[in-house]
Design an enzyme around this catalytic site. Structure first.
Site, mmCIF file in Angstrom:
data_model
loop_
_atom_site.group_PDB
_atom_site.id
_atom_site.type_symbol
_atom_site.label_atom_id
_atom_site.label_comp_id
_atom_site.label_asym_id
_atom_site.label_seq_id
_atom_site.Cartn_x
_atom_site.Cartn_y
_atom_site.Cartn_z
ATOM 1 N N THR A 1 0.809 -1.215 0.000
ATOM 2 C CA THR A 1 0.000 0.000 0.000
ATOM 3 C C THR A 1 0.842 1.265 0.000
ATOM 4 O O THR A 1 0.335 2.347 -0.253
ATOM 5 C CB THR A 1 -0.887 0.034 1.253
ATOM 6 O OG1 THR A 1 -0.027 -0.013 2.400
ATOM 7 C CG2 THR A 1 -1.826 -1.142 1.282
ATOM 8 N N ALA B 1 -4.557 3.762 5.873
ATOM 9 C CA ALA B 1 -3.941 5.087 5.845
ATOM 10 C C ALA B 1 -4.582 6.021 6.865
ATOM 11 O O ALA B 1 -3.897 6.797 7.530
ATOM 12 C CB ALA B 1 -4.052 5.679 4.439
ATOM 13 N N ARG C 1 -7.858 13.553 2.250
ATOM 14 C CA ARG C 1 -6.514 14.053 2.028
ATOM 15 C C ARG C 1 -5.642 12.953 1.430
ATOM 16 O O ARG C 1 -5.768 11.784 1.811
ATOM 17 C CB ARG C 1 -5.896 14.515 3.352
ATOM 18 C CG ARG C 1 -4.546 15.200 3.113
ATOM 19 C CD ARG C 1 -3.758 15.375 4.382
ATOM 20 N NE ARG C 1 -4.488 16.163 5.361
ATOM 21 C CZ ARG C 1 -3.969 17.214 5.998
ATOM 22 N NH1 ARG C 1 -2.758 17.625 5.725
ATOM 23 N NH2 ARG C 1 -4.671 17.836 6.914
ATOM 24 N N ASN D 1 0.318 10.734 -0.068
ATOM 25 C CA ASN D 1 1.363 10.637 -1.092
ATOM 26 C C ASN D 1 0.682 10.382 -2.432
ATOM 27 O O ASN D 1 0.160 9.285 -2.668
ATOM 28 C CB ASN D 1 2.329 9.493 -0.746
ATOM 29 C CG ASN D 1 3.447 9.358 -1.771
ATOM 30 O OD1 ASN D 1 3.257 9.595 -2.964
ATOM 31 N ND2 ASN D 1 4.628 8.995 -1.306
ATOM 32 N N LYS E 1 -9.352 9.228 3.789
ATOM 33 C CA LYS E 1 -10.445 8.268 3.649
ATOM 34 C C LYS E 1 -10.016 6.953 2.992
ATOM 35 O O LYS E 1 -10.781 6.000 2.981
ATOM 36 C CB LYS E 1 -11.592 8.894 2.853
ATOM 37 C CG LYS E 1 -12.273 10.021 3.645
ATOM 38 C CD LYS E 1 -13.094 10.939 2.757
ATOM 39 C CE LYS E 1 -14.480 10.398 2.495
ATOM 40 N NZ LYS E 1 -15.298 11.384 1.728
ATOM 41 N N GLU F 1 -9.627 0.413 -2.026
ATOM 42 C CA GLU F 1 -10.729 -0.297 -2.687
ATOM 43 C C GLU F 1 -11.469 0.554 -3.716
ATOM 44 O O GLU F 1 -11.939 0.027 -4.725
ATOM 45 C CB GLU F 1 -11.770 -0.778 -1.658
ATOM 46 C CG GLU F 1 -11.295 -0.871 -0.237
ATOM 47 C CD GLU F 1 -10.854 -2.247 0.201
ATOM 48 O OE1 GLU F 1 -11.323 -3.233 -0.366
ATOM 49 O OE2 GLU F 1 -10.011 -2.318 1.119
#
Lengths: 336, 173, 746
Positions: free
Chosen positions: C480, C522, C636, C639, C709, C713
């Site tokens: 991820t 995240a 937000r 990266n 958020k 997926e």
């Protein structure tokens, strides 16, 4: 994988003597079928005789203008050879569209002809399969048969022959040269691949220990204008649902010479002689191609799951021949 | 049977058999001669991973269907899972561990980082070994890169970025 | 405001992955690759039959093989201490993949069920000995098909590990449909899908006295630890689970299946370390899958294109022990403003293992049905598909009436359409041809719920007197980009450059993090890391302003800003490292913890819009995707590079779901038709078009401190529908099955 012993052959005669003397021994060339199926217990040799060091690789022109391709020539080398690309584009394309680049670097041409079927029941030692275990029954007949053959089937086996190269070679009237305990032999390719009939475990006429030494492609001027159309779900790295090797020469609007074979749809590389017979002398047009394709597939015996192949094979035949007739290059890739 | 068969082939001698127990195999890997004691059934992939602790080549399927085990044998990209280690005696094996020179990353390795051409990283050594070989094979057109990299599955589907990495190395050459 | 601030801006930077070098050099060690001197190899043996019992396991030949150390079966495997319930691993509690643990008795519930473990000194010997086991069975009839199960279907009270109800409704869907001016009714079928990460699940296990060490390929080392502790009846404190690199998961390693515990038992049985790796074939039978399913959907609408009712029903097989359905209906209930909704899950018991999470679990299949039906509705109405969706935009959750914590959906439609070039689209199907190919474009909406973890998430930050920092949390890196993203979050929280920060994860010795599933990683890990980093920054600033020797002495902490590791207030400045050295502290450390506010009066979803262009060869039945554009509003973006990677990956998963990925149980035997990567087709490089990802940043002050958020997926949701809708646009044909096969288009 069961325990095995390993021998490296240094001359063909010793290789043949060794394997012939021991029914539990197999040749090892590229290994892409042998090691895979050994690990899955589909093949269970006790001994492997490595033939990669034998002087059986290489491509040479025959005096008549054909080619003799050594049995351990790698698929990638055969595909890239200028004489194959120029004189037999369908063979080069069929080789290029087989497997993956890595596998093409490994797999030998002889091994390609002898590769085993992709039927999931054949490759699953827990499932009944007449090809793997004679008289155990055919699971595919009533099972999952989307990938299976519609031509040349029997009530004992409906597995499709998986080779692309063999389809092109069959269209080209190639022959297989072997060395066995009894000496050298030559088989026309169409006779080399056996229909399953009631003995699907017998896929070719060679005796145990008989070694393919070369494949010879006769001079075939019509093949300079030829192609290999491969229809598959994935854009690459997949066996054919249906494939067509075709060569066509048209003189004054009429078909002067033609070679056609089907792959993916039959239990052996399927020379489409009915298409050829139907079309020689005919006007090279779509309607004739469609009629010829219909004649070829008239005896198809599909299952409910692979019935689409009967239609797909006909359409692929029409597409391949139409493309050659138009004289345009054929691509089965997206126009992206 | 052809008429030539009168000149019956000279009968060969039965070959010496090695195994099935462990045999000593001399395996040249990344320029160093290694000796391993392995059964002949051991794949090149398992010899590298389990006996030489070179775990860069990955076992994704052990069936020749994913490309994660791609290494070079005599300079050609092949699948080490379908290659017997014993058959590699006398041949030069190169793995991802042999690609960087003196700690300096190969251009393809740098490009994979720069183009974000991986996520989980498991297929990455195989992708890179395949990509470097692809360019050496001279298959450098954009479509050839797509096709030529199709023997290496990336389940993270970093494919567009993998292609970008290969193109960037091609364009720098 | 009394807290000191950090003015660093690592978050949002397009930073290359920090774990790149080990991954491109092959030095990254995955879970079966860690050094374990003397390790033996374990091989699992699966049941040939799908139902019945094991009569006998004759292991004589196997045990006689050289190097064989143990053959474990239900006859000699120590019993488990306890079977924990099935709860999603995000809960932070025990998370078995199913509530059945094998080899406790002779019962067989599904083909491939583990019935023996063979351990030998080498992998080859273990595998061969496994083959030599002679297992006899008493076989009973198995349920493996919809035809067998349909009549026995029931509506479960709860699904998805007990987290969701079996029925969702609002208003009166029957009345809404009856009163509709226009209706679309469509039935969809879905083949089963398998995750197939390139790294098969694996565990290396060894015991140090009565302490257990597991190197496990998992989405959550804590989940492995807790689950194995409960199964084996040993204290959590005696189990350390490590998983630094994980070779992909996509849900297959989200729950803790039986092999880590079996590896531990095998290691105990043979008294040496054991490596247990699933074979590729076992990846189809041992780690769950996305279940085969049927869905029926009915839309009612007005002539103006306003939805009046949605009915969405699903039927799928589950195991004999768990009520599992992936929640395909949840997002249908929330994506559009529509007064009436009726959603029902129906299950039937089959001889299968319990299905499990697979990327976009539920949404990937459910929104395929909904978004294909919406496309049909748009076509019926003569409305542009984007316009239809805008007319039904929901500015609050239609289920609860709560406003979205953030949305961005309209912006996704607008920017996605613009980037794709949607505006010039001729809506007529079947009219664009390029040679043998028909060209079409399609779109779909995407939504994925934001699922906050119910337990506290923790991290630790430590600063050394050389001016470098380490931030730790237990989460593993499974592709991820978490290592990179969390380094950025830590850098900002501390007020330091990224290059002087390091993130360490993948170890239960580090602060607890729930399994990073459901795109929650995240958000929850950044919250914990941000909290720890902030706590350490505040601690050091407090130290400085209270220290007479510091140039910052006496300043208000709120005046102090930290950048590049230097605390400044006006002209006064002191570096972290300087402060520590001056005060003879080798390091400073703080922990941080975050627990979401479960009572926040907001609905939380991530939204997006998908666009695809396909070429269809209608004669040969071929579909090739030419390009894809996705616009997503994931809050937000920590990266953009790794976020784009995840979103692109999801979109290409949608391609695979749309066109390639398919499996079915064989009738009778219950074994999967495809159990290799040679026949279970996933996309290869040549299948994957160029993919454009448009990031629509929306501010979200509710979901977590950084407003993240998640991107794992949402990229897949709607992608298959966009492709199917493009196929319709190209050919005029609606294909309501996944995958869309050659034969479906002939």
């Amino acid at each position: 994988m069961r325990p095995i012993t390993y021998s490296r052959a240094t001359d063909p005669q010793s290789a043949v003597a060794t394997v012939s003397a021991d029914p539990t021994s197999d040749y090892l060339a590229g290994g892409t079928t042998e090691i895979d199926l050994l690990r899955q217990y589909v093949l269970q040799p006790r001994r492997l005789v490595d033939i990669n060091a034998l002087p059986l690789a290489g491509i040479e022109s025959t005096p008549e203008g054909g080619l003799r391709i050594g049995a351990t020539t790698r698929m990638s080398d055969a595909a890239a050879a200028p004489e194959v690309r120029e004189r037999f584009p369908m063979l080069s394309e069929a080789l290029e569209k087989g497997a993956s680049p890595q596998l093409r670097h490994m797999a030998s041409l002889g091994g390609n002809l002898l590769q085993r079927v992709r039927c999931s029941y054949f490759r699953d030692p827990l499932a009944p399969c007449n090809k793997r275990e004679p008289d155990s029954g055919c699971s595919a007949l009533t099972g999952h048969s989307r990938d299976h053959a519609v031509l040349g089937t029997s009530e004992h086996c409906i597995a499709a022959h998986p080779s692309d190269a063999a389809v092109a070679l069959t269209a080209l009237d190639a022959s297989v040269h072997t060395l066995g305990p009894g000496g050298e032999r030559t088989y026309p390719l169409d006779d080399f691949f056996l229909l399953p009939g009631d003995s699907p475990h017998r896929e070719h006429p060679m005796a145990h220990g008989e070694l393919i030494t070369a494949v010879e492609v006769p001079p075939t001027p019509v093949a300079r204008r030829s192609l290999y159309l491969k229809v598959r779900d994935r854009a690459s790295y997949e066996f054919a649902l249906v494939s067509v090797a075709a060569a066509l020469s048209v003189v004054d609007g009429r078909i002067a010479d033609i070679r056609v074979a089907l792959g993916g749809a039959a239990t052996k590389p399927w020379r489409a002689r009915r298409v050829e017979d139907f079309l020689v002398g005919e006007v090279a047009e779509r309607r004739a191609f469609a009629q010829a394709a219909q004649v070829e597939l008239a005896e198809a015996r599909p299952t409910p799951m692979n019935a689409f192949k009967v239609e797909l094979a006909q359409r692929a035949l029409v597409r391949a021949l139409g493309t050659l007739a138009e004289g345009t290059g054929l691509e089965d890739g997206s126009p992206a | 049977m052809s008429a030539d068969d009168q000149a019956l082939t000279r009968r060969g001698t039965v070959l010496e058999e090695r195994g099935p127990g462990p045999v000593r195999v001399a395996l040249p890997v990344n320029g160093t001669e290694h000796a391993v004691e392995i059964e002949p059934r051991v794949s090149l992939l398992d010899a590298l991973r389990e006996h030489l602790q070179l775990t860069g080549a990955k076992k994704g399927c052990d069936q020749g269907t994913c490309g994660a085990c791609t290494v070079w044998v005599d300079g050609r990209r092949v699948l080490s899972c379908l290659t017997l280690a014993v058959a590699c005696e006398g041949r030069e094996v190169t793995t991802i561990e042999g690609l960087a020179e003196d700690g300096a990353l190969h251009g393809m390795q740098q490009a994979f980082i720069a183009e974000d051409a991986f996520q989980c990283g498991y297929c990455t050594p195989g992708q890179i070994m395949s990509a470097v070989a692809l360019l050496e094979e001279g298959r450098t057109g954009d479509e050839e890169i797509k096709e030529g990299m199709s023997g290496n599955l990336c389940r993270c589907a970093a494919y567009p970025n993998i292609r970008a990495a290969v193109r960037s190395v091609r364009d720098r050459a | 405001m009394t807290a000191p601030t950090s003015t660093a801006t690592a978050v949002g930077q397009d930073l290359a992955r920090l774990d790149g070098r080990p991954k491109v050099t092959g030095s990254a060690r995955y879970s079966t690759e860690v050094p374990a001197p003397g390790a033996a190899h374990a091989c699992l043996v699966g049941s040939r039959i799908a139902a019945g019992r094991v009569l006998a396991v004759d292991a004589e030949a196997a045990r006689a093989e050289e190097g064989v150390l143990a053959v474990l079966t239900h006859e000699n495997l120590p019993g488990i201490a306890e079977q924990p319930p099935l709860v999603p691993s995000l809960a932070g509690t025990a998370a078995p993949g199913q509530t059945f643990f094998p080899m406790q008795d002779d019962t067989v519930h599904y083909a491939g069920q583990h019935i023996a473990v063979v351990v030998a000194d080498t992998w080859e010997r273990a595998r061969h000995a496994a083959h030599l086991l002679r297992i006899s069975y008493e076989e009973t009839p198995a349920t493996t098909t919809f035809e067998q199960g349909r009549d026995q279907a029931y509506v479960p009270e709860r699904i998805f590990g007990g987290w969701l109800p079996g029925r969702i409704s609002r208003g009166d869907a029957d009345a809404g449909l009856a009163g509709a001016e226009l209706r679309v009714d469509a039935a969809f079928t879905f083949a089963a899908n398998h995750h197939n990460p390139l790294e098969p699940s694996c565990t290396t296990a060894w015991w140090e006295g009565d302490e257990l060490v597991l190197h496990d390929a998992t989405q959550g080392v804590n989940a492995t630890q807790i689950t194995v502790a409960r199964l084996l009846g040993i204290p959590r404190s005696r189990i350390r689970v490590i998983g630094h690199y994980v070779g992909g998961s996509f849900g297959s390693k989200a729950m803790i299946h039986d092999h880590p515990a079996l590896a531990a038992l095998a290691a105990r049985a043979v008294g040496r370390p054991v490596r247990l790796a699933l074979t590729r074939e076992q990846m189809f039978t041992s780690v769950g899958h996305r279940e085969e399913q049927e869905q029926q959907i009915s839309l009612g609408a007005t002539r103006e294109g306003r939805l009046t009712a949605i009915r969405h029903h699903k039927l799928s097989p589950t195991s004999h022990f768990d009520d599992w359905a992936e929640p395909s209906i949840g997002v249908s209930a929330q994506l559009y403003a529509c007064p009436h909704f009726d959603g029902v899950y129906r299950l039937f018991r089959a001889n299968t293992m319990t299905p499990t999470f697979m990327r976009a679990p539920g949404e990937a299949s459910g929104l395929f049905a909904l978004e294909c039906a919406m496309d049909e509705l748009a076509h019926e109405l003569g409305l542009d598909p984007v316009e239809l969706r805008l007319r039904n935009y929901a500015d609050a959750s239609p289920m609860t009436g709560q406003p979205w914590s953030s949305s961005g959906l309209r912006e996704c439609y607008r920017r996605g359409a613009a980037r794709f070039g949607w505006q010039d689209r001729d809506p007529r199907p079947g009219v664009r041809r390029e040679g043998d190919w028909l060209i079409g474009t399609g779109m779909a909406a995407a939504g994925y719920p934001v699922a906050p973890p119910p337990t506290p998430q923790r991290a630790r930050a430590r600063l050394y007197d050389d001016g470098t920092a380490v931030v730790q949390a237990a989460t593993p890196e499974f592709g991820t980009g978490v290592v990179t993203a969390m380094t950025q979050v830590a850098a900002d929280a501390l007020g330091m450059p990224v290059g002087r920060c390091r993130f360490e994860g993948g170890d239960t010795a580090l602060p607890d993090i729930a399994a990073a599933v459901g795109s929650s990683g995240a958000g929850m890990i950044s919250a914990a890391v941000h909290s720890a980093g902030t706590a350490l920054r505040e601690q050091l600033v407090a130290l400085a302003v209270a220290d007479r020797g510091s140039p910052l002495y006496g300043r208000d902490p709120a005046e102090v800003a930290v950048r590049d590791g230097v605390m400044r207030a006006g002209s006064a400045a002191e570096s972290y490292a300087g402060l520590l050295r001056r005060t003879a502290r080798p390091d400073a450390e703080a922990t941080g913890s975050w627990q979401p506010d479960s009572g926040a009066p907001y609905a939380m979803m991530t939204f997006g819009a998908q666009f695809a262009e396909v070429a269809v060869d209608p004669e040969l039945g071929l579909v090739r995707v030419r390009r894809m554009t996705g616009a997503f509003a994931p809050g937000r973006v920590i990266n953009p590079r790794t976020a784009r990677g995840q979103l692109m990956s999801g979109m290409l998963w949608g391609l695979g779901q749309a066109l390639l990925e398919s499996n079915r149980m064989r009738p009778g035997t219950g074994r999967w038709t495809h159990a290799s990567l040679g026949s279970y087709l996933v996309a290869v490089n040549a299948d994957a078009p160029e993919v454009e990802v448009e990031l629509v940043e929306v501010e979200d002050t509710v979901v977590n401190p950084l407003g993240v958020k998640g991107v794992g997926e949402i990229g897949q949701v709607g992608a298959a529908a966009a492709i199917a809708n493009a196929v319709h646009h190209a050919t005029g044909r609606r294909v309501r099955q996944l995958p869309i096969t050659v034969e479906a288009l002939l």
